[in-house]
Design a protein around this motif. Structure first.
Motif, PDB file in Angstrom:
ATOM      1  N   ALA A  35       0.832  -1.196   0.000  1.00 34.44           N
ATOM      2  CA  ALA A  35       0.000   0.000   0.000  1.00 34.44           C
ATOM      3  C   ALA A  35       0.869   1.249   0.000  1.00 34.44           C
ATOM      4  CB  ALA A  35      -0.913   0.012   1.224  1.00 34.44           C
ATOM      5  N   GLN A  36       0.247   2.355  -0.322  1.00 39.58           N
ATOM      6  CA  GLN A  36       0.948   3.636  -0.317  1.00 39.58           C
ATOM      7  C   GLN A  36       1.536   3.935   1.061  1.00 39.58           C
ATOM      8  OE1 GLN A  36      -1.557   6.681  -1.930  1.00 39.58           O
ATOM      9  NE2 GLN A  36       0.170   7.935  -2.514  1.00 39.58           N
ATOM     10  N   SER A  37       0.879   3.446   2.110  1.00 36.35           N
ATOM     11  CA  SER A  37       1.349   3.645   3.478  1.00 36.35           C
ATOM     12  C   SER A  37       2.568   2.789   3.804  1.00 36.35           C
ATOM     13  CB  SER A  37       0.225   3.309   4.463  1.00 36.35           C
ATOM     14  OG  SER A  37      -0.066   1.920   4.408  1.00 36.35           O
ATOM     15  N   GLY A  38       2.868   1.792   2.949  1.00 33.36           N
ATOM     16  CA  GLY A  38       3.966   0.874   3.214  1.00 33.36           C
ATOM     17  C   GLY A  38       3.505  -0.422   3.836  1.00 33.36           C
ATOM     18  N   LYS A  39       2.226  -0.560   4.072  1.00 31.84           N
ATOM     19  CA  LYS A  39       1.686  -1.779   4.669  1.00 31.84           C
ATOM     20  C   LYS A  39       1.556  -2.863   3.598  1.00 31.84           C
ATOM     21  CE  LYS A  39      -2.306  -3.472   7.245  1.00 31.84           C
ATOM     22  NZ  LYS A  39      -3.633  -3.118   7.778  1.00 31.84           N
ATOM     23  N   LEU A  40       1.902  -4.086   3.963  1.00 32.56           N
ATOM     24  CA  LEU A  40       1.687  -5.217   3.070  1.00 32.56           C
ATOM     25  C   LEU A  40       0.225  -5.632   3.178  1.00 32.56           C
ATOM     26  CD1 LEU A  40       4.826  -7.468   3.639  1.00 32.56           C
ATOM     27  CD2 LEU A  40       4.537  -5.508   2.128  1.00 32.56           C
ATOM     28  N   LEU A  41      -0.398  -5.866   2.033  1.00 30.34           N
ATOM     29  CA  LEU A  41      -1.803  -6.248   1.981  1.00 30.34           C
ATOM     30  C   LEU A  41      -1.919  -7.594   1.288  1.00 30.34           C
ATOM     31  CD1 LEU A  41      -3.280  -2.883   0.637  1.00 30.34           C
ATOM     32  CD2 LEU A  41      -3.072  -3.598   3.019  1.00 30.34           C
ATOM     33  N   PRO A  42      -2.803  -8.463   1.783  1.00 28.36           N
ATOM     34  CA  PRO A  42      -2.985  -9.753   1.105  1.00 28.36           C
ATOM     35  C   PRO A  42      -3.672  -9.562  -0.238  1.00 28.36           C
ATOM     36  CG  PRO A  42      -4.619  -9.493   2.829  1.00 28.36           C
ATOM     37  CD  PRO A  42      -3.691  -8.310   2.933  1.00 28.36           C
ATOM     38  N   VAL A  68       7.296 -13.019   1.280  1.00 25.28           N
ATOM     39  CA  VAL A  68       5.902 -13.447   1.187  1.00 25.28           C
ATOM     40  C   VAL A  68       5.063 -12.455   1.992  1.00 25.28           C
ATOM     41  CG1 VAL A  68       6.413 -15.901   0.860  1.00 25.28           C
ATOM     42  CG2 VAL A  68       6.136 -15.005   3.176  1.00 25.28           C
ATOM     43  N   TYR A  69       3.757 -12.531   1.817  1.00 20.86           N
ATOM     44  CA  TYR A  69       2.874 -11.657   2.585  1.00 20.86           C
ATOM     45  C   TYR A  69       3.071 -11.895   4.062  1.00 20.86           C
ATOM     46  CZ  TYR A  69      -1.252  -9.863   4.856  1.00 20.86           C
ATOM     47  OH  TYR A  69      -2.085  -9.202   5.710  1.00 20.86           O
ATOM     48  N   ASP A  70       3.190 -10.813   4.817  1.00 20.28           N
ATOM     49  CA  ASP A  70       3.404 -10.868   6.254  1.00 20.28           C
ATOM     50  C   ASP A  70       2.349  -9.974   6.907  1.00 20.28           C
ATOM     51  OD1 ASP A  70       4.385 -11.011   8.813  1.00 20.28           O
ATOM     52  OD2 ASP A  70       6.370 -10.236   8.338  1.00 20.28           O
ATOM     53  N   THR A  71       1.450 -10.565   7.682  1.00 17.81           N
ATOM     54  CA  THR A  71       0.360  -9.838   8.312  1.00 17.81           C
ATOM     55  C   THR A  71       0.876  -8.663   9.139  1.00 17.81           C
ATOM     56  OG1 THR A  71      -0.801 -11.923   8.507  1.00 17.81           O
ATOM     57  CG2 THR A  71      -1.677 -10.108   9.781  1.00 17.81           C
ATOM     58  N   ASN A  72       0.228  -7.523   8.996  1.00 19.80           N
ATOM     59  CA  ASN A  72       0.518  -6.310   9.770  1.00 19.80           C
ATOM     60  C   ASN A  72       1.957  -5.833   9.643  1.00 19.80           C
ATOM     61  OD1 ASN A  72      -2.131  -6.048  10.761  1.00 19.80           O
ATOM     62  ND2 ASN A  72      -1.696  -7.590  12.311  1.00 19.80           N
ATOM     63  N   CYS A  73       2.565  -6.038   8.503  1.00 18.25           N
ATOM     64  CA  CYS A  73       3.923  -5.565   8.279  1.00 18.25           C
ATOM     65  C   CYS A  73       3.894  -4.239   7.533  1.00 18.25           C
ATOM     66  CB  CYS A  73       4.718  -6.592   7.470  1.00 18.25           C
ATOM     67  SG  CYS A  73       6.382  -6.020   7.087  1.00 18.25           S
ATOM     68  N   TYR A  74       4.512  -3.243   8.119  1.00 19.62           N
ATOM     69  CA  TYR A  74       4.736  -1.963   7.460  1.00 19.62           C
ATOM     70  C   TYR A  74       6.221  -1.897   7.152  1.00 19.62           C
ATOM     71  CZ  TYR A  74       0.167  -0.074   8.749  1.00 19.62           C
ATOM     72  OH  TYR A  74      -1.172   0.157   8.860  1.00 19.62           O
ATOM     73  N   ILE A  75       6.570  -1.951   5.888  1.00 15.03           N
ATOM     74  CA  ILE A  75       7.984  -2.024   5.537  1.00 15.03           C
ATOM     75  C   ILE A  75       8.708  -0.698   5.703  1.00 15.03           C
ATOM     76  CG2 ILE A  75       7.766  -3.976   3.982  1.00 15.03           C
ATOM     77  CD1 ILE A  75       7.729  -1.943   1.680  1.00 15.03           C
ATOM     78  N   VAL A  76       7.986   0.362   5.996  1.00 12.87           N
ATOM     79  CA  VAL A  76       8.619   1.671   6.098  1.00 12.87           C
ATOM     80  C   VAL A  76       8.823   2.129   7.529  1.00 12.87           C
ATOM     81  CG1 VAL A  76       7.808   2.420   3.854  1.00 12.87           C
ATOM     82  CG2 VAL A  76       6.419   2.879   5.857  1.00 12.87           C
ATOM     83  N   ARG A  77       8.424   1.330   8.495  1.00 10.83           N
ATOM     84  CA  ARG A  77       8.596   1.736   9.887  1.00 10.83           C
ATOM     85  C   ARG A  77      10.073   1.786  10.235  1.00 10.83           C
ATOM     86  NH1 ARG A  77       3.804  -1.514  12.927  1.00 10.83           N
ATOM     87  NH2 ARG A  77       2.179  -0.058  12.369  1.00 10.83           N
ATOM     88  N   ASP A  78      10.478   2.861  10.900  1.00 11.29           N
ATOM     89  CA  ASP A  78      11.875   3.019  11.291  1.00 11.29           C
ATOM     90  C   ASP A  78      12.362   1.863  12.155  1.00 11.29           C
ATOM     91  OD1 ASP A  78      12.044   5.393   9.928  1.00 11.29           O
ATOM     92  OD2 ASP A  78      11.596   6.622  11.675  1.00 11.29           O
ATOM     93  N   THR A  79      11.516   1.401  13.064  1.00 10.70           N
ATOM     94  CA  THR A  79      11.945   0.329  13.960  1.00 10.70           C
ATOM     95  C   THR A  79      12.229  -0.943  13.182  1.00 10.70           C
ATOM     96  OG1 THR A  79       9.630  -0.220  14.379  1.00 10.70           O
ATOM     97  CG2 THR A  79      10.712   1.213  15.977  1.00 10.70           C
ATOM     98  N   LEU A  80      11.494  -1.183  12.129  1.00  7.77           N
ATOM     99  CA  LEU A  80      11.716  -2.373  11.307  1.00  7.77           C
ATOM    100  C   LEU A  80      13.074  -2.294  10.616  1.00  7.77           C
ATOM    101  CD1 LEU A  80      10.318  -4.982  10.138  1.00  7.77           C
ATOM    102  CD2 LEU A  80       9.697  -3.561   8.207  1.00  7.77           C
ATOM    103  N   LEU A  81      13.395  -1.120  10.090  1.00  9.33           N
ATOM    104  CA  LEU A  81      14.628  -0.975   9.326  1.00  9.33           C
ATOM    105  C   LEU A  81      15.867  -0.793  10.202  1.00  9.33           C
ATOM    106  CD1 LEU A  81      13.263   1.179   6.396  1.00  9.33           C
ATOM    107  CD2 LEU A  81      13.735  -1.258   6.420  1.00  9.33           C
TER     108      LEU A  81
END
Length: 165
Positions: free
Chosen positions: A82-89, A108-121
């Motif tokens: 998504a534009q927000s960076g969230k992975l959608l099924p 692969v699809y990962d529930t509730n994953c936002y790939i743009v969150r600073d904590t993730l990166l």
């Protein structure tokens, strides 16, 4: 129904019935609005959910996530970013024009994953895991925001060196 709708009302209704107590025939003051809001925020295609009572009617306001790229991984499985960076099924309901990303993508699809969150990166093991998706998301945002590029580019390819072509 609009062509860019990610889900049907029936799918949303089924989700609510599965995860919330029934609200039909209940007095409006006995309905747990916070629980409904929390539950709807777990529905993968919605964001910014608000639930309130006005004139003895339950009002639900929510915004649909906007997919900007459909990702096909190496195994042929697909999901949206998504534009927000969230992975959608994936959802067969959606048939809007959208950028495609494929190639050497192992995610692969990962529930509730936002790939743009600073904590993730910030975490090295997660940064490596999601770097391809982060690059795809950044490129897709750039293309979508440029009228000329958006009209010209329909695919992003990730090569063996994890570079975008």
């Amino acid at each position: 129904m609009l062509s860019d709708t990610l889900f049907t009302i029936a799918e949303l209704d089924t989700f609510l019935q599965k995860h919330c107590d029934t609200i039909l025939s209940k007095h409006i003051d006995s309905v747990n609005k916070e629980h409904i809001e929390y539950t709807l925020e777990k529905f993968p295609y919605l964001k910014n959910v608000e639930v309130w009572n006005r004139n003895q009617k339950l009002i639900i306001k929510a915004e649909q996530e906007k997919p900007i790229v459909r990702v096909y991984n190496k195994e042929g499985k697909s999901f949206f970013i998504a534009q927000s960076g969230k992975l959608l099924p994936m959802n067969k309901t959606y048939n809007g024009r959208i950028l495609v990303a494929n190639g050497h993508i192992t995610n692969v699809y990962d529930t509730n994953c936002y790939i743009v969150r600073d904590t993730l990166l910030k975490h090295n093991h997660l940064r490596k895991k999601y770097m391809d998706l982060y690059g795809i998301w950044k490129m897709a945002c750039y293309i979508k925001n440029d009228e000329f590029l958006n009209a010209q580019i329909s695919q992003i390819y990730i090569n063996e060196n994890h570079e975008i072509e």
